[in-house]
Scaffold this motif. Sequence first.
Motif, PDB file in Angstrom:
ATOM      1  N   CYS A   9     -36.091  15.427  -4.192  1.00 17.61           N
ATOM      2  CA  CYS A   9     -36.960  16.569  -3.875  1.00 17.61           C
ATOM      3  C   CYS A   9     -36.288  17.914  -4.128  1.00 17.61           C
ATOM      4  CB  CYS A   9     -37.424  16.484  -2.426  1.00 17.61           C
ATOM      5  SG  CYS A   9     -36.140  16.157  -1.208  1.00 17.61           S
ATOM      6  N   ARG A  10     -35.141  17.939  -4.813  1.00 11.32           N
ATOM      7  CA  ARG A  10     -34.493  19.191  -5.190  1.00 11.32           C
ATOM      8  C   ARG A  10     -34.003  19.064  -6.634  1.00 11.32           C
ATOM      9  NH1 ARG A  10     -36.043  19.388  -0.464  1.00 11.32           N
ATOM     10  NH2 ARG A  10     -34.925  20.221   1.324  1.00 11.32           N
ATOM     11  N   THR A  11     -33.840  20.174  -7.296  1.00 13.91           N
ATOM     12  CA  THR A  11     -33.226  20.192  -8.620  1.00 13.91           C
ATOM     13  C   THR A  11     -32.295  21.392  -8.706  1.00 13.91           C
ATOM     14  OG1 THR A  11     -33.683  20.030 -10.993  1.00 13.91           O
ATOM     15  CG2 THR A  11     -35.004  21.606  -9.751  1.00 13.91           C
ATOM     16  N   HIS A  12     -31.361  21.397  -9.672  1.00 15.14           N
ATOM     17  CA  HIS A  12     -30.318  22.410  -9.735  1.00 15.14           C
ATOM     18  C   HIS A  12     -30.324  23.117 -11.084  1.00 15.14           C
ATOM     19  CE1 HIS A  12     -29.015  19.463  -6.707  1.00 15.14           C
ATOM     20  NE2 HIS A  12     -28.425  20.465  -6.116  1.00 15.14           N
ATOM     21  N   ILE A  13     -30.229  24.429 -11.034  1.00 16.20           N
ATOM     22  CA  ILE A  13     -30.158  25.261 -12.225  1.00 16.20           C
ATOM     23  C   ILE A  13     -28.876  26.085 -12.164  1.00 16.20           C
ATOM     24  CG2 ILE A  13     -31.280  27.023 -13.624  1.00 16.20           C
ATOM     25  CD1 ILE A  13     -32.888  24.468 -13.449  1.00 16.20           C
ATOM     26  N   LYS A  14     -28.047  26.014 -13.224  1.00 13.40           N
ATOM     27  CA  LYS A  14     -26.780  26.747 -13.265  1.00 13.40           C
ATOM     28  C   LYS A  14     -26.975  28.064 -14.004  1.00 13.40           C
ATOM     29  CE  LYS A  14     -22.021  26.420 -14.974  1.00 13.40           C
ATOM     30  NZ  LYS A  14     -22.094  27.498 -15.978  1.00 13.40           N
ATOM     31  N   ARG A  15     -26.515  29.137 -13.366  1.00 14.95           N
ATOM     32  CA  ARG A  15     -26.527  30.468 -13.978  1.00 14.95           C
ATOM     33  C   ARG A  15     -25.155  31.086 -13.773  1.00 14.95           C
ATOM     34  NH1 ARG A  15     -32.231  32.467 -11.211  1.00 14.95           N
ATOM     35  NH2 ARG A  15     -33.637  31.239 -12.534  1.00 14.95           N
ATOM     36  N   ALA A  35     -36.767  13.823   4.529  1.00 22.05           N
ATOM     37  CA  ALA A  35     -36.044  14.957   3.943  1.00 22.05           C
ATOM     38  C   ALA A  35     -36.034  16.160   4.887  1.00 22.05           C
ATOM     39  CB  ALA A  35     -36.662  15.356   2.605  1.00 22.05           C
ATOM     40  N   LEU A  36     -34.917  16.890   4.868  1.00 19.84           N
ATOM     41  CA  LEU A  36     -34.817  18.136   5.606  1.00 19.84           C
ATOM     42  C   LEU A  36     -35.595  19.228   4.893  1.00 19.84           C
ATOM     43  CD1 LEU A  36     -30.963  18.166   6.324  1.00 19.84           C
ATOM     44  CD2 LEU A  36     -32.765  17.374   7.869  1.00 19.84           C
ATOM     45  N   THR A  37     -36.024  20.226   5.625  1.00 26.02           N
ATOM     46  CA  THR A  37     -36.599  21.409   4.999  1.00 26.02           C
ATOM     47  C   THR A  37     -35.455  22.217   4.377  1.00 26.02           C
ATOM     48  OG1 THR A  37     -36.358  22.803   6.966  1.00 26.02           O
ATOM     49  CG2 THR A  37     -38.386  21.474   6.780  1.00 26.02           C
ATOM     50  N   GLU A  41     -31.548  22.267   5.636  1.00 27.17           N
ATOM     51  CA  GLU A  41     -30.463  21.911   4.731  1.00 27.17           C
ATOM     52  C   GLU A  41     -29.462  23.064   4.604  1.00 27.17           C
ATOM     53  OE1 GLU A  41     -29.778  20.079   0.236  1.00 27.17           O
ATOM     54  OE2 GLU A  41     -31.754  20.783   0.848  1.00 27.17           O
ATOM     55  N   PHE A  42     -29.957  24.292   4.572  1.00 28.46           N
ATOM     56  CA  PHE A  42     -29.068  25.453   4.491  1.00 28.46           C
ATOM     57  C   PHE A  42     -28.169  25.524   5.726  1.00 28.46           C
ATOM     58  CE2 PHE A  42     -28.228  30.000   5.296  1.00 28.46           C
ATOM     59  CZ  PHE A  42     -27.545  30.312   4.128  1.00 28.46           C
ATOM     60  N   SER A  43     -28.724  25.203   6.895  1.00 28.47           N
ATOM     61  CA  SER A  43     -27.912  25.232   8.120  1.00 28.47           C
ATOM     62  C   SER A  43     -26.824  24.166   8.079  1.00 28.47           C
ATOM     63  CB  SER A  43     -28.805  25.037   9.352  1.00 28.47           C
ATOM     64  OG  SER A  43     -29.368  23.734   9.383  1.00 28.47           O
ATOM     65  N   VAL A  44     -27.102  23.025   7.436  1.00 28.59           N
ATOM     66  CA  VAL A  44     -26.093  21.972   7.298  1.00 28.59           C
ATOM     67  C   VAL A  44     -24.964  22.451   6.390  1.00 28.59           C
ATOM     68  CG1 VAL A  44     -25.638  19.662   6.395  1.00 28.59           C
ATOM     69  CG2 VAL A  44     -27.715  20.096   7.733  1.00 28.59           C
ATOM     70  N   TYR A  45     -25.316  23.048   5.243  1.00 27.49           N
ATOM     71  CA  TYR A  45     -24.294  23.567   4.322  1.00 27.49           C
ATOM     72  C   TYR A  45     -23.454  24.647   5.000  1.00 27.49           C
ATOM     73  CZ  TYR A  45     -26.304  21.158   0.288  1.00 27.49           C
ATOM     74  OH  TYR A  45     -26.731  20.206  -0.595  1.00 27.49           O
ATOM     75  N   THR A  46     -24.115  25.489   5.792  1.00 23.54           N
ATOM     76  CA  THR A  46     -23.390  26.551   6.496  1.00 23.54           C
ATOM     77  C   THR A  46     -22.406  25.955   7.489  1.00 23.54           C
ATOM     78  OG1 THR A  46     -25.316  28.016   6.291  1.00 23.54           O
ATOM     79  CG2 THR A  46     -23.647  28.612   7.912  1.00 23.54           C
TER      80      THR A  46
END
Length: 320
Positions: A9-15, A35-37, A41-46
């Motif tokens: 449910c996510r994809t990644h774009i490199k810039r 799946a997390l919202t 998910e941002f709170s987990v990464y933080t």
Amino acid sequence: MTRLYGGACRTHIKRGDTVARYPRDMRGQADMVDALTPCQEFSVYTALQGEHAPVVLYMDNRIIYFKYDNGNVFKYNELDDICLSYLSYYIQRIHSLQLPLPYTHTTRRLHTYKRVLKNAHMLYPPIAIAIDWLYHNIPNFTPVSLHGDYVCNNVFDTGLVLDWEFAHMGDFHEDLAWFLLDIWHCGSLDNTQQQYFLSEYTRRTQQPIYPDRLYYWTVFCYVRFATIATQQYKRSLSLGSLDLHITGWRVHQIAHILASRYRMGGYTIDKNTVTYPTGTQAITCFFKNLVRVLTGTLSAKNLLHSTKKAVSIYVYRKIY
């Protein structure tokens, strides 16, 4: 701008030196089951602060931005004992972390899986019997932090682990069972490798592996995978994606696996009750993609890749 790896449910774009993690559906449609919202998910990464996860920079409009890591992911068909030892170390470290993760009771998760499969007319008898058996045999466990999608494609040799959208609190046997499933397109472990991986996990954690619980969560993970594949299949009908359509056909593979390999108490499964749909819908998706190629909205390379996958699935079904 380069498209990198992506999850369910996510994809990644490199810039440049930054990677943007986009929800696959920016319209705000529901994500995959469990799946997390993006905010969760941002709170987990933080909370991880770069430990076994990419260094998060910020979030804007449901898009999470990371620092780019140029490591290489592990591959199932290239694993030796050293790689398996590292993989066991990374996963036991995750299980020891204190993270702001939700806990959903196993019964509620099974109810969701059954509803999704039933609504899509993919609740085949082996899967239905497996869900019933899972309902009546939920083990007792002490919840720990789980990654939820710990497979080789999500683990870098630098120690970073990607795709935390399925992270939750649960039995550590679930993460181990998910890693050991033999239905990943990128390969799987043989019996010797599985035993070595589990022995390394036990050595590092001093936590015994209970065979009955590992067996339970293996059956559970097959059902969970079937549910995610079903949601991908339903998405293919609206997007005209042959790749997602073929992913949905994995449900039938899982039904056969449950029917042929697993004996769940007094429950009996007849693998001959599993039926395959005709190829009409796959052919329809192919011609939709062909139109997209002609109109310039899809590359011929992607169409060729999807067609090769369709042929491989057809050959698999005939052999199986």
